[in-house]
Design a protein around this motif. Structure first.
Motif, mmCIF file in Angstrom:
data_model
loop_
_atom_site.group_PDB
_atom_site.id
_atom_site.type_symbol
_atom_site.label_atom_id
_atom_site.label_comp_id
_atom_site.label_asym_id
_atom_site.label_seq_id
_atom_site.Cartn_x
_atom_site.Cartn_y
_atom_site.Cartn_z
ATOM 1 N N LEU A 15 68.939 -45.100 18.330
ATOM 2 C CA LEU A 15 68.853 -43.728 17.734
ATOM 3 C C LEU A 15 68.072 -43.100 17.941
ATOM 4 C CD1 LEU A 15 70.512 -45.323 14.630
ATOM 5 C CD2 LEU A 15 71.658 -44.055 16.670
ATOM 6 N N TYR A 16 67.951 -41.693 18.659
ATOM 7 C CA TYR A 16 67.158 -40.216 18.597
ATOM 8 C C TYR A 16 67.531 -39.700 17.554
ATOM 9 C CZ TYR A 16 66.923 -42.675 23.586
ATOM 10 O OH TYR A 16 66.908 -44.288 23.742
ATOM 11 N N GLU A 17 66.290 -38.507 17.353
ATOM 12 C CA GLU A 17 66.194 -37.625 16.831
ATOM 13 C C GLU A 17 66.015 -36.428 17.643
ATOM 14 O OE1 GLU A 17 63.464 -35.540 13.893
ATOM 15 O OE2 GLU A 17 64.579 -37.045 12.955
ATOM 16 N N PHE A 18 67.381 -36.235 17.867
ATOM 17 C CA PHE A 18 66.931 -34.323 18.720
ATOM 18 C C PHE A 18 66.576 -32.997 17.369
ATOM 19 C CE2 PHE A 18 67.511 -37.192 21.767
ATOM 20 C CZ PHE A 18 67.602 -36.445 22.751
ATOM 21 N N GLY A 19 65.994 -32.216 17.816
ATOM 22 C CA GLY A 19 65.712 -31.323 16.700
ATOM 23 C C GLY A 19 66.192 -31.494 14.813
ATOM 24 N N GLY A 20 66.251 -32.421 14.735
ATOM 25 C CA GLY A 20 66.220 -33.011 13.203
ATOM 26 C C GLY A 20 67.730 -33.555 13.452
ATOM 27 N N GLY A 42 51.484 -28.314 27.514
ATOM 28 C CA GLY A 42 52.478 -28.324 27.671
ATOM 29 C C GLY A 42 53.753 -28.637 27.483
ATOM 30 N N ALA A 43 53.909 -29.374 27.914
ATOM 31 C CA ALA A 43 55.349 -30.175 27.517
ATOM 32 C C ALA A 43 55.559 -30.431 26.287
ATOM 33 C CB ALA A 43 55.570 -31.744 28.035
ATOM 34 N N ARG A 44 56.854 -29.790 25.423
ATOM 35 C CA ARG A 44 57.063 -30.227 24.285
ATOM 36 C C ARG A 44 58.361 -31.063 23.747
ATOM 37 N NH1 ARG A 44 59.528 -25.583 25.890
ATOM 38 N NH2 ARG A 44 61.113 -25.656 24.829
ATOM 39 N N VAL A 45 58.217 -31.757 22.615
ATOM 40 C CA VAL A 45 58.814 -33.021 21.808
ATOM 41 C C VAL A 45 60.077 -32.729 21.477
ATOM 42 C CG1 VAL A 45 58.833 -35.067 21.002
ATOM 43 C CG2 VAL A 45 57.027 -34.458 22.655
ATOM 44 N N VAL A 46 61.437 -32.167 22.414
ATOM 45 C CA VAL A 46 62.319 -31.676 21.433
ATOM 46 C C VAL A 46 63.507 -33.510 21.158
ATOM 47 C CG1 VAL A 46 62.050 -29.763 22.979
ATOM 48 C CG2 VAL A 46 63.663 -32.044 24.269
ATOM 49 N N GLY A 47 63.011 -35.197 22.036
ATOM 50 C CA GLY A 47 63.730 -35.456 21.491
ATOM 51 C C GLY A 47 63.073 -37.117 21.265
ATOM 52 N N THR A 48 63.318 -37.863 19.979
ATOM 53 C CA THR A 48 62.016 -38.464 19.740
ATOM 54 C C THR A 48 62.701 -39.682 19.284
ATOM 55 O OG1 THR A 48 59.310 -39.664 19.025
ATOM 56 C CG2 THR A 48 60.978 -37.768 17.445
ATOM 57 N N ASN A 49 61.411 -40.702 18.906
ATOM 58 C CA ASN A 49 62.148 -42.752 17.912
ATOM 59 C C ASN A 49 61.321 -42.836 17.536
ATOM 60 O OD1 ASN A 49 62.148 -44.086 19.873
ATOM 61 N ND2 ASN A 49 64.472 -44.096 19.444
ATOM 62 N N PRO A 50 60.655 -44.342 17.029
ATOM 63 C CA PRO A 50 59.644 -44.061 16.388
ATOM 64 C C PRO A 50 59.224 -45.912 17.736
ATOM 65 C CG PRO A 50 61.373 -44.877 14.654
ATOM 66 C CD PRO A 50 61.754 -44.270 16.217
ATOM 67 N N PHE A 51 59.349 -46.180 18.813
ATOM 68 C CA PHE A 51 60.129 -46.329 20.125
ATOM 69 C C PHE A 51 59.361 -45.840 21.271
ATOM 70 C CE2 PHE A 51 60.979 -48.546 23.784
ATOM 71 C CZ PHE A 51 60.648 -50.017 23.634
ATOM 72 N N CYS A 52 60.410 -44.833 21.672
ATOM 73 C CA CYS A 52 59.938 -43.282 22.122
ATOM 74 C C CYS A 52 59.587 -42.553 22.036
ATOM 75 C CB CYS A 52 61.416 -43.502 23.330
ATOM 76 S SG CYS A 52 60.728 -43.019 24.902
ATOM 77 N N ALA A 53 58.372 -41.949 22.062
ATOM 78 C CA ALA A 53 57.350 -40.777 21.155
ATOM 79 C C ALA A 53 58.264 -39.842 21.547
ATOM 80 C CB ALA A 53 56.202 -41.114 21.249
ATOM 81 N N ASN A 54 58.198 -40.264 23.495
ATOM 82 C CA ASN A 54 58.328 -38.682 24.341
ATOM 83 C C ASN A 54 59.835 -39.625 24.546
ATOM 84 O OD1 ASN A 54 55.747 -37.503 24.146
ATOM 85 N ND2 ASN A 54 54.574 -38.883 25.771
ATOM 86 N N ALA A 55 61.152 -39.342 23.994
ATOM 87 C CA ALA A 55 61.832 -39.737 24.320
ATOM 88 C C ALA A 55 62.253 -38.725 25.231
ATOM 89 C CB ALA A 55 62.756 -40.205 23.584
ATOM 90 N N ALA A 56 62.584 -36.792 24.900
ATOM 91 C CA ALA A 56 62.879 -36.070 25.789
ATOM 92 C C ALA A 56 62.092 -34.609 25.423
ATOM 93 C CB ALA A 56 64.157 -35.173 25.350
ATOM 94 N N LEU A 57 61.761 -34.316 26.775
ATOM 95 C CA LEU A 57 60.879 -33.153 26.902
ATOM 96 C C LEU A 57 60.907 -31.953 27.554
ATOM 97 C CD1 LEU A 57 57.801 -35.701 28.596
ATOM 98 C CD2 LEU A 57 57.882 -34.683 26.156
ATOM 99 N N ALA A 58 60.611 -30.461 27.039
ATOM 100 C CA ALA A 58 60.669 -29.276 27.492
ATOM 101 C C ALA A 58 59.309 -29.070 28.125
ATOM 102 C CB ALA A 58 62.268 -28.539 26.866
#
Length: 227
Positions: free
Chosen positions: A121-126, A145-161
């Motif tokens: 389970l991840y959080e993408f934009g809430g 300059g990379a923005r975190v757009v997806g995350t969870n407690p295990f993987c902080a940088n789960a999606a980047l833009a």
């Protein structure tokens, strides 16, 4: 629109007859959006002449580490810079997520917390997203300059833009439950801790948001390439 797939690994031999290779999985994932595809097996030294060889680009997953010493890693990192400079959209998935981060100044390592396998389970934009994962490596330091757009407690940088043209995700939207089951059976034993494999197997019947992410990737491409 022509999507160039940069294939950085191969699916396990035992899974290919039923599922195809990684390039095939992405073509299946993005089917119905009117795309054409061309694949360059960069893991085997096959590279495009440059960013202009496709309208948009996608880098696949791989069993290799972005930090490993392979002859195809430096030219792939150079190509990533060239694609970024061209303004063409670029998407990276799992290894693709990691190699883009590394090429642009981030750090990729074997995560001290271990593996993530199966439905996560991840959080993408809430908003919550359920996606399949199969990785031990992570982007532990994101590029400037990379923005975190997806995350969870295990993987902080789960999606980047990165700016408006690069979008990367650690999880595998191209891996359905049947493929994850195949990885559990053919690649997991003796590599991934047994309790994680058991948890992944137990979650196989649960729904995921693969198609939602696929539609977002397709929309990302279409919004950045003139019709």
């Amino acid at each position: 629109m022509l999507i160039g797939i940069l294939q950085t690994g191969h699916a396990p031999d035992a899974l290919r007859p039923a599922h195809g290779d990684y390039s095939d999985l992405f073509q299946q994932l993005l089917a119905g959006h009117g795309f054409d595809f061309v694949t360059f097996s960069v893991v085997d030294g096959e590279f495009p002449p440059g960013p202009e060889a496709a309208d948009a680009w996608l880098i696949t997953g791989s069993r290799h580490g972005a930090y490993e010493d392979h002859p195809w890693i430096p030219p792939l990192e150079a190509l990533i810079h060239d694609i970024q400079g061209s303004g063409r959209p670029l998407v990276g998935i799992c290894f693709g997520h990691q190699i883009i981060a590394q090429a642009l100044g981030g750090r990729v390592e074997k995560f001290e917390g271990g593996w993530a396998v199966g439905r996560q389970l991840y959080e993408f934009g809430g908003e919550p997203r359920a996606l399949n994962a199969w990785h031990q490596d992570q982007v532990t330091v994101k590029p400037e300059g990379a923005r975190v757009v997806g995350t969870n407690p295990f993987c902080a940088n789960a999606a980047l833009a990165y700016g408006e043209s690069i979008y990367t995700v650690q999880a595998h939207p191209e891996f359905g439950s049947a493929f994850i089951e195949g990885l559990i059976d053919k690649r997991g034993a003796g590599v991934v801790p047994d309790h994680l494999l058991s948890q992944a197997r137990a979650s196989l019947p649960l729904e995921n948001d693969n198609q939602m992410l696929a539609d977002e990737i397709a929309g990302f491409f279409k919004a950045r390439v003139p019709a």
